[in-house]
Enzyme design. Sequence first.
Site, mmCIF file in Angstrom:
data_model
loop_
_atom_site.group_PDB
_atom_site.id
_atom_site.type_symbol
_atom_site.label_atom_id
_atom_site.label_comp_id
_atom_site.label_asym_id
_atom_site.label_seq_id
_atom_site.Cartn_x
_atom_site.Cartn_y
_atom_site.Cartn_z
ATOM 1 N N HIS A 107 -16.978 -31.146 -6.398
ATOM 2 C CA HIS A 107 -16.285 -32.292 -6.313
ATOM 3 C C HIS A 107 -17.206 -33.466 -6.038
ATOM 4 C CE1 HIS A 107 -13.300 -35.317 -5.120
ATOM 5 N NE2 HIS A 107 -13.845 -35.841 -4.548
ATOM 6 N N GLU A 108 -18.101 -33.383 -5.165
ATOM 7 C CA GLU A 108 -19.203 -34.267 -4.727
ATOM 8 C C GLU A 108 -20.058 -34.596 -6.063
ATOM 9 O OE1 GLU A 108 -17.929 -36.207 -2.617
ATOM 10 O OE2 GLU A 108 -17.067 -34.937 -1.278
ATOM 11 N N GLU A 164 -13.283 -41.174 -8.515
ATOM 12 C CA GLU A 164 -12.673 -40.038 -8.455
ATOM 13 C C GLU A 164 -11.957 -39.175 -9.663
ATOM 14 O OE1 GLU A 164 -11.836 -38.224 -5.534
ATOM 15 O OE2 GLU A 164 -13.130 -39.668 -4.451
ATOM 16 N N HIS A 201 -19.198 -36.925 -8.235
ATOM 17 C CA HIS A 201 -19.466 -38.159 -8.081
ATOM 18 C C HIS A 201 -20.873 -38.589 -8.380
ATOM 19 C CE1 HIS A 201 -15.867 -39.500 -6.080
ATOM 20 N NE2 HIS A 201 -15.939 -38.573 -5.223
HETATM 21 ZN ZN ZN Z 1 -14.144 -37.902 -3.947
#
Ligand code: ZN
Length: 518
Positions: free
Chosen positions: A279-280, A309, A283
Amino acid sequence: MLQWWHRLFPSTERFVMQDATEELRELLAGIADLERARRVLSWDQSTKMPPRGADARARQIATLADVTHERFVAPRTGELIAAAEREVAQLPGESVTARVVAKARWLYDKDVRVPTALVSERARAASDGYRVWLAARAADDFSAFAPVLERNFALARQYAACFDEYADPYDAVLDDYMPGMTDATLSALFGELRGELVPLVDALAGRPIDTAPLTAAFSVEAQRGLVAEVLGWLGFDPSGWRLDDTAHPFQSSFSGGDVRLTTRFEPDYFPTSLYGAMHECGHGLYEAGIAPELERTPLGSIYSLAMHESQSRMWENMVGRSRAFCDALAPVLAARSDGALRGLDGAALFRAVNAVRPSLIRIEADETTYSLHVILRHELERSLMRGELAVADLPEAWNSGMRDYLGVVVPSDADGVMQDVHWGQGLIGYFPSYAVGNLIGGQIWERVRGALPGLDEQLRQHDLRALREWLSDQIYRHGSAFSDAELLARIAGAPLRVAPFVRYLRGKLGEVYGVELA
Ligand code: ZN
C-alpha cells in the site's frame, strides 16, 4: 525528458522568463522546501525519535508551520501572483506555467484567509492530540480523549468559518483533501456504494473460506525478507527509497529521489507487513513518478488524497490480491515461511486474502468491507462538524453504525471509536478519500485491463514494468497539473462513478466464492 511536454502541452514553453513569474517561481520553490523539511521532522517523529523528544519536536513542527504560512501569505506573494497572472494571460490554459500560477492563486486565496494564530494552534492541537490519543486508547478511556475531539472539531469549525462561501462547514474541510468535492456529491456516491455493499457483505460473510494460511507461523525476520523481495518487484529502489518500522504505517517523500515507506510487522500474521508495505509503496510510486520538472512547484505534489489512495489501494488490492499475483506470491511465501506454508498454491492464497469478514478495525478490514468503515466515519464526522452530534454521544453512534453496516458488536471504545489516529490529530474530512480512492481505482483499473491485455501473465511473472509505465504516463508524471475530474475524464472518459468498483468486486468475489454475483 522534453518529449512528453511536447505530447502533453502543445506549446513547448517551459517557464516563461518574465520577471514576476520568475520571482514567484523562486518564492514557491522556497515554500516547497520548507514543506518538505517539515515532512522530514514528522517522518523522524514517527520512526526514529526517542519518546522524550516529543515536546521539542511538536514546537519545532509548529514553528516551521508558522514560518511557511507567513512567508506564503505575505503581501508580496499576492502582488507577484497578480503580476504573474498578467504575464501568463496570453498562454494557453494547458500551459504548465499558467497552471503553476493558477495553483498558486488557489492556494494563496485559501491560506490568506486563515490567521497564522489558527494555523499554529491547529498544529499544536494535532501534536497534543496524538499523545493524548495514544494514552487514552491504551487505557480504553474515551472520557480522556473527548476533550481532544472537542478542541479539534472546534478548531476545524473556526477554520471552516474563514471561508464564507461554504454554507456547510463540512464542505470547507473536505476541500482540503479533495479539492472541489462537496458533501452533496459525496453523500450520493456513498449512499449508492453502501446500498451495494451491505447486501453483498450480508450474502458472503457467513460462507466458509480457509484463512488459516494468513495466520501461519511466520517470524518477523522472515517477513522482512518477504517484504524486501516483493517491494523489489514493485520498483523499490534502495538508492532512492527507505523502508522503516512504525506503529501506524505511512509514506512520505522529501523529493523524487528520497521516498520513505514505513510498515508494521506482526509475528505470525504476514498480511499486515506485506500488504501494508505494498500500500505505502503505491503512494511512493506515485510521488516518485512526478515529472522532475514539477519538483519545487505547487504542481509537484498530488492533487488530492483520493487520487493518492486510488494508487496505494490499487497496488495493495487490485494487484496484490489478484488471482494472477497470488500465483507469483504463493511460492515465495512457501519458501520464506520456514515450512509453515509449504505447498501453498495461488488459488488458496487468493481465497484467503479476499475472504469477506466483517471486523472491528478499519486498517485490518478486507477489501469488500473496508469502504463501509469509511462511510460510517464520513457520516459521524459530518454530524460532529455540523454540530448535529455531540462528542459525548459519539461512542454510541459509532457502535450502532458498526452494527447496522457490518453486523459487528463493538466490545470497547479502544477497538471502536478510538481506533484511528485521524480525529485526534485534527484530520477531519480526510476519511472519505479512502473510499473515493476505491471508486477512482475501480474506474482506472477497467482502463488498465483494456490497455494491457497481457497483464495477468505479467502479474504471474511479477513483471510489473508495463503496469508501472502505464500508470506513470497516465497519472503519476502529471503531479497536480490536472484535477481528479480532469484526470478521470482523460483516462476513463467519465466523472466519478460507483459502478466500476462494484463490478470489479463482484467479479473477484464470484471467483473467490464460486458463486454468480454479476
Ligand atoms: Zn494510504
